[in-house]
Enzyme design. Structure first.
Site, PDB file in Angstrom:
ATOM      1  N   HIS A   1      46.979 164.723  35.779  1.00 34.60           N
ATOM      2  CA  HIS A   1      48.027 165.591  35.208  1.00 34.60           C
ATOM      3  C   HIS A   1      48.644 164.843  34.036  1.00 34.60           C
ATOM      4  CE1 HIS A   1      52.235 167.596  35.998  1.00 34.60           C
ATOM      5  NE2 HIS A   1      51.723 167.937  34.839  1.00 34.60           N
TER       6      HIS A   1
ATOM      7  N   ASP B   1      49.652 161.295  38.160  1.00 41.64           N
ATOM      8  CA  ASP B   1      50.655 161.742  37.191  1.00 41.64           C
ATOM      9  C   ASP B   1      50.732 160.761  36.035  1.00 41.64           C
ATOM     10  OD1 ASP B   1      51.818 164.187  38.179  1.00 41.64           O
ATOM     11  OD2 ASP B   1      52.498 162.999  39.892  1.00 41.64           O
TER      12      ASP B   1
ATOM     13  N   ASP C   1      53.534 172.085  41.541  1.00 39.24           N
ATOM     14  CA  ASP C   1      53.819 170.653  41.511  1.00 39.24           C
ATOM     15  C   ASP C   1      55.322 170.408  41.383  1.00 39.24           C
ATOM     16  OD1 ASP C   1      53.811 167.930  41.076  1.00 39.24           O
ATOM     17  OD2 ASP C   1      52.511 167.982  39.306  1.00 39.24           O
TER      18      ASP C   1
ATOM     19  N   MET D   1      54.799 173.986  37.122  1.00 39.18           N
ATOM     20  CA  MET D   1      55.730 172.911  37.482  1.00 39.18           C
ATOM     21  C   MET D   1      56.941 173.545  38.168  1.00 39.18           C
ATOM     22  SD  MET D   1      54.462 169.992  36.716  1.00 39.18           S
ATOM     23  CE  MET D   1      55.904 169.135  37.327  1.00 39.18           C
TER      24      MET D   1
ATOM     25  N   SER E   1      50.328 163.155  45.409  1.00 39.93           N
ATOM     26  CA  SER E   1      50.526 162.488  44.118  1.00 39.93           C
ATOM     27  C   SER E   1      50.841 161.013  44.340  1.00 39.93           C
ATOM     28  CB  SER E   1      51.688 163.133  43.367  1.00 39.93           C
ATOM     29  OG  SER E   1      52.109 162.264  42.333  1.00 39.93           O
TER      30      SER E   1
ATOM     31  N   MET F   1      52.296 159.769  32.574  1.00 43.38           N
ATOM     32  CA  MET F   1      53.517 160.025  31.787  1.00 43.38           C
ATOM     33  C   MET F   1      53.604 159.001  30.661  1.00 43.38           C
ATOM     34  SD  MET F   1      56.234 160.704  34.840  1.00 43.38           S
ATOM     35  CE  MET F   1      55.812 161.694  36.284  1.00 43.38           C
TER      36      MET F   1
ATOM     37  N   HIS G   1      46.125 163.315  43.185  1.00 43.85           N
ATOM     38  CA  HIS G   1      46.818 163.754  41.961  1.00 43.85           C
ATOM     39  C   HIS G   1      47.402 162.529  41.253  1.00 43.85           C
ATOM     40  CE1 HIS G   1      49.096 166.920  39.728  1.00 43.85           C
ATOM     41  NE2 HIS G   1      50.068 166.012  39.677  1.00 43.85           N
TER      42      HIS G   1
ATOM     43  N   MET H   1      51.079 164.317  31.337  1.00 40.51           N
ATOM     44  CA  MET H   1      52.396 164.685  30.787  1.00 40.51           C
ATOM     45  C   MET H   1      52.616 163.810  29.559  1.00 40.51           C
ATOM     46  SD  MET H   1      54.291 165.011  34.441  1.00 40.51           S
ATOM     47  CE  MET H   1      52.982 164.092  35.255  1.00 40.51           C
TER      48      MET H   1
HETATM   49  C1  DX5 Z   1      56.526 165.292  38.429  1.00 38.33           C
HETATM   50  C2  DX5 Z   1      55.077 165.084  38.823  1.00 38.33           C
HETATM   51  C3  DX5 Z   1      54.804 165.425  40.233  1.00 38.33           C
HETATM   52  C4  DX5 Z   1      55.549 164.592  41.213  1.00 38.33           C
HETATM   53  C5  DX5 Z   1      55.817 165.429  42.413  1.00 38.33           C
HETATM   54  O1  DX5 Z   1      56.674 165.053  37.089  1.00 38.33           O
HETATM   55  O2  DX5 Z   1      54.220 165.864  38.040  1.00 38.33           O
HETATM   56  O3  DX5 Z   1      53.421 165.390  40.526  1.00 38.33           O
HETATM   57  O4  DX5 Z   1      54.889 163.460  41.599  1.00 38.33           O
HETATM   58  O5  DX5 Z   1      56.614 164.689  43.218  1.00 38.33           O
HETATM   59  P1  DX5 Z   1      57.405 165.301  44.444  1.00 38.33           P
HETATM   60  O6  DX5 Z   1      56.405 165.940  45.345  1.00 38.33           O
HETATM   61  O7  DX5 Z   1      58.054 164.094  45.022  1.00 38.33           O
HETATM   62  O8  DX5 Z   1      58.379 166.307  43.870  1.00 38.33           O
HETATM   63 ZN    ZN Z   2      51.948 166.128  38.714  1.00 39.43          ZN
END
Ligand code: DX5
Ligand code: ZN
Length: 223
Positions: free
Chosen positions: A65, A34, A174, A136, A7, A36, A32, A67
């Site tokens: 992904h 993320d 994840d 998650m 990620s 947000m 990946h 969110m």
């Molecule tokens: C969290 C994200 C993850 C995050 C994982 O909200 O969806 O993808 O980057 O990070 P680590 O591997 O550091 O827990």
């Molecule tokens: Zn993620």
């Protein structure tokens, strides 16, 4: 066979091209991204331009992904940016069936994510039409959090359901994945392990990536 999806949330964004190339050369199977929105989760990160930039830096599939609230308004932009997989949160979708079809109609693979406190069987009705179920294993929003052990049962539930039904969705996990937690999620039946801090948060990103990949390959799928 199980796969590694670093990620970029934990990457050095000012050296992103080089960071993505490094993991691409050290065993990464997906990149990946993320996304947000500061509403669905208490953090703000990337938009479609980041998916576009990631695609320009690697031949690996990009896993977006989302969110975010109202993901139905964003699917088109992420598809256009080149996302290979678009994953939306079940908790953010009033019309989950509709958005799954929207993602597939846009030419992408469709994933649905569930938060730690959401039971896996909310996905039961759609397991025949999704490409990926994302469990998650931390509360979404931040990298570097600790793995929540009770999420293992949900991975096992999705894996048992897959065996019972013959459906072929992948199970992605994840949050909090590192050398100490990877074996347990693989044993529970996970196929794709997302890792942010355990790869991009390490001093030697290439080495960290290939070490984790070796561990994943050794453990294999569906023990
Ligand atoms: C969290 C994200 C993850 C995050 C994982 O909200 O969806 O993808 O980057 O990070 P680590 O591997 O550091 O827990
Ligand atoms: Zn993620």
């Amino acid at each position: 066979m199980a796969y590694l999806a670093p990620s970029i949330l934990s990457a050095d964004l000012l050296s992103l091209r080089q960071q993505i190339q490094t993991v691409s050369e050290h065993g990464a199977d997906y990149i990946h991204v993320d996304v947000m929105d500061g509403v669905f989760v208490p953090n703000l990160t990337f938009g479609p331009n980041m998916v576009k930039a990631a695609k320009r830096s690697t031949d690996l599939p990009v896993d977006a992904h989302l969110m975010i609230v109202h993901p139905e308004n964003a699917v088109q932009a992420y598809a256009k940016a080149g996302a290979d997989i678009i994953t939306v949160h079940q908790e953010a979708c009033t019309h989950l069936d509709r958005i799954i079809h929207q993602i597939k109609d846009s030419g992408c693979k469709a994933g649905v994510a569930i938060n730690p406190a959401t039971p896996w069987d909310v996905l039961k009705p759609v397991l025949s039409i999704i490409d990926l179920a994302l469990v998650m294993s931390v509360n979404p929003g931040f990298g570097g959090q600790s793995f929540i052990p009770y999420t293992l049962d949900k991975i096992s539930g999705l894996n048992a359901q897959r065996k019972n039904t013959g459906f072929d969705y992948l199970i992605e996990v994840d949050g909090g994945i590192h050398s100490g937690t990877a074996d347990a999620v693989l044993l529970a039946g996970a196929d794709i392990l997302v890792a942010g801090n355990a790869v991009f948060g390490q001093k030697n990103v290439g080495q960290a990536c290939s070490d984790l990949k070796k561990q994943i390959q050794a453990e294999g799928r569906n023990a």
